[in-house]
Design a protein around this motif. Structure first.
Motif, PDB file in Angstrom:
ATOM      1  N   GLU A 268     -20.844  25.485  -1.756  1.00 17.98           N
ATOM      2  CA  GLU A 268     -20.331  24.376  -2.556  1.00 17.98           C
ATOM      3  C   GLU A 268     -19.100  24.812  -3.340  1.00 17.98           C
ATOM      4  O   GLU A 268     -19.080  24.844  -4.568  1.00 17.98           O
ATOM      5  CB  GLU A 268     -21.429  23.869  -3.489  1.00 17.98           C
ATOM      6  CG  GLU A 268     -22.601  23.242  -2.747  1.00 17.98           C
ATOM      7  CD  GLU A 268     -23.659  22.695  -3.689  1.00 17.98           C
ATOM      8  OE1 GLU A 268     -23.534  22.927  -4.908  1.00 17.98           O
ATOM      9  OE2 GLU A 268     -24.588  22.043  -3.201  1.00 17.98           O
ATOM     10  N   VAL A 269     -18.049  25.155  -2.595  1.00 19.40           N
ATOM     11  CA  VAL A 269     -16.776  25.528  -3.203  1.00 19.40           C
ATOM     12  C   VAL A 269     -15.659  24.751  -2.529  1.00 19.40           C
ATOM     13  O   VAL A 269     -15.783  24.296  -1.390  1.00 19.40           O
ATOM     14  CB  VAL A 269     -16.508  27.047  -3.100  1.00 19.40           C
ATOM     15  CG1 VAL A 269     -17.525  27.833  -3.898  1.00 19.40           C
ATOM     16  CG2 VAL A 269     -16.493  27.505  -1.647  1.00 19.40           C
ATOM     17  N   ASP A 270     -14.555  24.617  -3.250  1.00 19.29           N
ATOM     18  CA  ASP A 270     -13.394  23.896  -2.742  1.00 19.29           C
ATOM     19  C   ASP A 270     -12.284  24.827  -2.289  1.00 19.29           C
ATOM     20  O   ASP A 270     -11.413  24.428  -1.521  1.00 19.29           O
ATOM     21  CB  ASP A 270     -12.837  22.978  -3.840  1.00 19.29           C
ATOM     22  CG  ASP A 270     -13.877  21.992  -4.352  1.00 19.29           C
ATOM     23  OD1 ASP A 270     -14.335  21.160  -3.556  1.00 19.29           O
ATOM     24  OD2 ASP A 270     -14.238  22.075  -5.549  1.00 19.29           O
TER      25      ASP A 270
ATOM     26  N   THR B  28       5.597  22.023   2.201  1.00 17.93           N
ATOM     27  CA  THR B  28       5.926  21.231   3.394  1.00 17.93           C
ATOM     28  C   THR B  28       4.752  21.206   4.358  1.00 17.93           C
ATOM     29  O   THR B  28       4.393  20.149   4.892  1.00 17.93           O
ATOM     30  CB  THR B  28       7.164  21.817   4.092  1.00 17.93           C
ATOM     31  OG1 THR B  28       8.306  21.660   3.249  1.00 17.93           O
ATOM     32  CG2 THR B  28       7.433  21.119   5.420  1.00 17.93           C
ATOM     33  N   GLY B  29       4.146  22.363   4.595  1.00 13.43           N
ATOM     34  CA  GLY B  29       3.016  22.430   5.520  1.00 13.43           C
ATOM     35  C   GLY B  29       1.804  21.679   5.019  1.00 13.43           C
ATOM     36  O   GLY B  29       1.119  20.995   5.799  1.00 13.43           O
ATOM     37  N   ILE B  30       1.523  21.793   3.727  1.00 17.55           N
ATOM     38  CA  ILE B  30       0.382  21.074   3.151  1.00 17.55           C
ATOM     39  C   ILE B  30       0.566  19.574   3.299  1.00 17.55           C
ATOM     40  O   ILE B  30      -0.358  18.853   3.705  1.00 17.55           O
ATOM     41  CB  ILE B  30       0.198  21.463   1.669  1.00 17.55           C
ATOM     42  CG1 ILE B  30      -0.294  22.914   1.554  1.00 17.55           C
ATOM     43  CG2 ILE B  30      -0.789  20.517   0.972  1.00 17.55           C
ATOM     44  CD1 ILE B  30      -0.264  23.463   0.144  1.00 17.55           C
ATOM     45  N   GLU B  31       1.749  19.085   2.995  1.00 16.88           N
ATOM     46  CA  GLU B  31       2.003  17.651   3.102  1.00 16.88           C
ATOM     47  C   GLU B  31       1.883  17.162   4.539  1.00 16.88           C
ATOM     48  O   GLU B  31       1.359  16.072   4.800  1.00 16.88           O
ATOM     49  CB  GLU B  31       3.397  17.337   2.541  1.00 16.88           C
ATOM     50  CG  GLU B  31       3.485  17.518   1.028  1.00 16.88           C
ATOM     51  CD  GLU B  31       4.894  17.343   0.498  1.00 16.88           C
ATOM     52  OE1 GLU B  31       5.813  17.072   1.315  1.00 16.88           O
ATOM     53  OE2 GLU B  31       5.086  17.478  -0.729  1.00 16.88           O
ATOM     54  N   ALA B  32       2.325  17.974   5.485  1.00 18.14           N
ATOM     55  CA  ALA B  32       2.191  17.611   6.899  1.00 18.14           C
ATOM     56  C   ALA B  32       0.725  17.558   7.306  1.00 18.14           C
ATOM     57  O   ALA B  32       0.299  16.665   8.045  1.00 18.14           O
ATOM     58  CB  ALA B  32       2.957  18.606   7.769  1.00 18.14           C
TER      59      ALA B  32
ATOM     60  N   ARG C  67      -9.490  19.579   1.743  1.00 16.18           N
ATOM     61  CA  ARG C  67      -8.504  18.494   1.636  1.00 16.18           C
ATOM     62  C   ARG C  67      -8.298  18.046   0.191  1.00 16.18           C
ATOM     63  O   ARG C  67      -7.174  17.709  -0.199  1.00 16.18           O
ATOM     64  CB  ARG C  67      -8.943  17.324   2.524  1.00 16.18           C
ATOM     65  CG  ARG C  67      -8.099  16.055   2.383  1.00 16.18           C
ATOM     66  CD  ARG C  67      -8.493  15.018   3.398  1.00 16.18           C
ATOM     67  NE  ARG C  67      -7.901  15.323   4.697  1.00 16.18           N
ATOM     68  CZ  ARG C  67      -6.708  14.863   5.096  1.00 16.18           C
ATOM     69  NH1 ARG C  67      -6.000  14.083   4.311  1.00 16.18           N
ATOM     70  NH2 ARG C  67      -6.241  15.164   6.280  1.00 16.18           N
ATOM     71  N   ASN C  68      -9.367  18.023  -0.595  1.00 15.35           N
ATOM     72  CA  ASN C  68      -9.228  17.597  -1.987  1.00 15.35           C
ATOM     73  C   ASN C  68      -8.259  18.495  -2.747  1.00 15.35           C
ATOM     74  O   ASN C  68      -7.426  18.019  -3.538  1.00 15.35           O
ATOM     75  CB  ASN C  68     -10.592  17.585  -2.679  1.00 15.35           C
ATOM     76  CG  ASN C  68     -11.495  16.484  -2.163  1.00 15.35           C
ATOM     77  OD1 ASN C  68     -11.022  15.465  -1.662  1.00 15.35           O
ATOM     78  ND2 ASN C  68     -12.803  16.691  -2.282  1.00 15.35           N
ATOM     79  N   VAL C  69      -8.371  19.792  -2.522  1.00 20.30           N
ATOM     80  CA  VAL C  69      -7.446  20.731  -3.168  1.00 20.30           C
ATOM     81  C   VAL C  69      -6.036  20.528  -2.633  1.00 20.30           C
ATOM     82  O   VAL C  69      -5.061  20.503  -3.393  1.00 20.30           O
ATOM     83  CB  VAL C  69      -7.907  22.186  -2.959  1.00 20.30           C
ATOM     84  CG1 VAL C  69      -6.844  23.157  -3.462  1.00 20.30           C
ATOM     85  CG2 VAL C  69      -9.233  22.445  -3.672  1.00 20.30           C
ATOM     86  N   ALA C  70      -5.917  20.378  -1.317  1.00 18.04           N
ATOM     87  CA  ALA C  70      -4.593  20.194  -0.710  1.00 18.04           C
ATOM     88  C   ALA C  70      -3.866  18.995  -1.307  1.00 18.04           C
ATOM     89  O   ALA C  70      -2.662  19.048  -1.588  1.00 18.04           O
ATOM     90  CB  ALA C  70      -4.737  20.025   0.800  1.00 18.04           C
ATOM     91  N   GLN C  71      -4.602  17.928  -1.536  1.00 18.39           N
ATOM     92  CA  GLN C  71      -3.989  16.724  -2.090  1.00 18.39           C
ATOM     93  C   GLN C  71      -3.569  16.906  -3.541  1.00 18.39           C
ATOM     94  O   GLN C  71      -2.675  16.198  -4.020  1.00 18.39           O
ATOM     95  CB  GLN C  71      -4.960  15.554  -1.966  1.00 18.39           C
ATOM     96  CG  GLN C  71      -5.190  15.110  -0.528  1.00 18.39           C
ATOM     97  CD  GLN C  71      -6.294  14.080  -0.385  1.00 18.39           C
ATOM     98  OE1 GLN C  71      -7.257  14.070  -1.155  1.00 18.39           O
ATOM     99  NE2 GLN C  71      -6.167  13.201   0.612  1.00 18.39           N
ATOM    100  N   ALA C  72      -4.174  17.869  -4.226  1.00 21.14           N
ATOM    101  CA  ALA C  72      -3.861  18.108  -5.635  1.00 21.14           C
ATOM    102  C   ALA C  72      -2.718  19.107  -5.827  1.00 21.14           C
ATOM    103  O   ALA C  72      -2.115  19.163  -6.898  1.00 21.14           O
ATOM    104  CB  ALA C  72      -5.101  18.614  -6.370  1.00 21.14           C
TER     105      ALA C  72
END
Length: 233
Positions: free
Chosen positions: A119-121, A80-84, A170-175
């Motif tokens: 250079e890490v995600d 829920t928090g990630i999507e927000a 953000r890239n990780v969050a979206q995945a």
């Protein structure tokens, strides 16, 4: 030495969202939010159906609060928090942070800086990279077993797979799409980062085990339950 509340530090972290899953943390959540707010301006507490006034207290302490109408589990709260956070285009970095007071805001600060400078995600917190965290022999053995199993399952090579303090971009969050509502979501996060081919590293963190945090689920038996949950799932 970092100066808590320094406007430059707060400005530096204006693109970072701290995600704090909360369930019945009324006695400690105000202190957790207050300490975090000395370094991070954006704190989101997800009240996961608390039977007390945890969410209200977090709101009064200065956090943004999202309420679940019932207890869905820590994995669901984090999702829920990630999507927000994804909905806010200004947020580039996410930190997951436990609500029981066992994590250090300065560790979170250094993990976000590691994301910015390397250079890490994703950055995983580890209790096993230095000697600051005090663990009983039995708990250390159980955690090592969980780490070995998680590394085998996901293909990543971590020294601490079930530490709730982690940071990612953000890239990780979206995945991340969490399906495990309970504590096994930690392995799910590792697995999705592995499958996504994201770059990662670890940083040493200090976990403080208090009588309160042990009662809230940091006991040896809870670690055993997590291990069995992983295997059964």
């Amino acid at each position: 030495m970092e100066i808590p509340g320094n406007p430059l530090i707060l400005q530096e972290n204006s693109d970072t969202l701290i995600l704090v899953p909360v369930f019945a943390e009324a006695s400690v959540i105000a202190e957790v939010v207050t300490e975090l707010s000395q370094y991070f301006p954006n704190i989101c507490c997800i009240d996961d159906g608390s039977p007390d006034f945890s969410g209200v207290i977090a709101l009064q302490a200065g956090a943004q609060v999202i309420w679940h109408p019932m207890n869905l589990g820590q994995g669901a709260a984090l999702q829920t928090g990630i999507e927000a956070g994804i909905e806010n285009s200004e947020i580039e970095y996410f930190v997951t942070f436990d609500g029981d007071g066992q994590h250090s805001p300065t560790d979170a600060l250094e993990m976000v800086r590691t994301l910015r400078e390397n250079e890490v995600d994703a950055v995983f917190g580890s209790r096993f990279l230095d000697e600051r965290t005090e663990l009983t022999f039995a708990k250390r053995v159980v955690l090592r077993m969980a780490i070995t199993y998680t590394n085998w399952l996901t293909g990543l090579k971590l020294t601490d797979a079930h530490n709730g303090l982690r940071a990612f971009n953000r890239n990780v969050a979206q995945a991340i799409k969490l399906q495990h509502d309970g504590m096994a979501h930690a392995t799910e996060i590792v697995n999705q980062i592995s499958k996504g081919g994201f770059r990662y590293c670890e940083r040493p963190v200090h976990i403080v085990y208090t009588d309160y945090s042990k009662a809230k689920g940091q006991s040896l038996w809870n670690s055993v339950n997590i291990l069995f949950d992983l295997i059964l799932r």
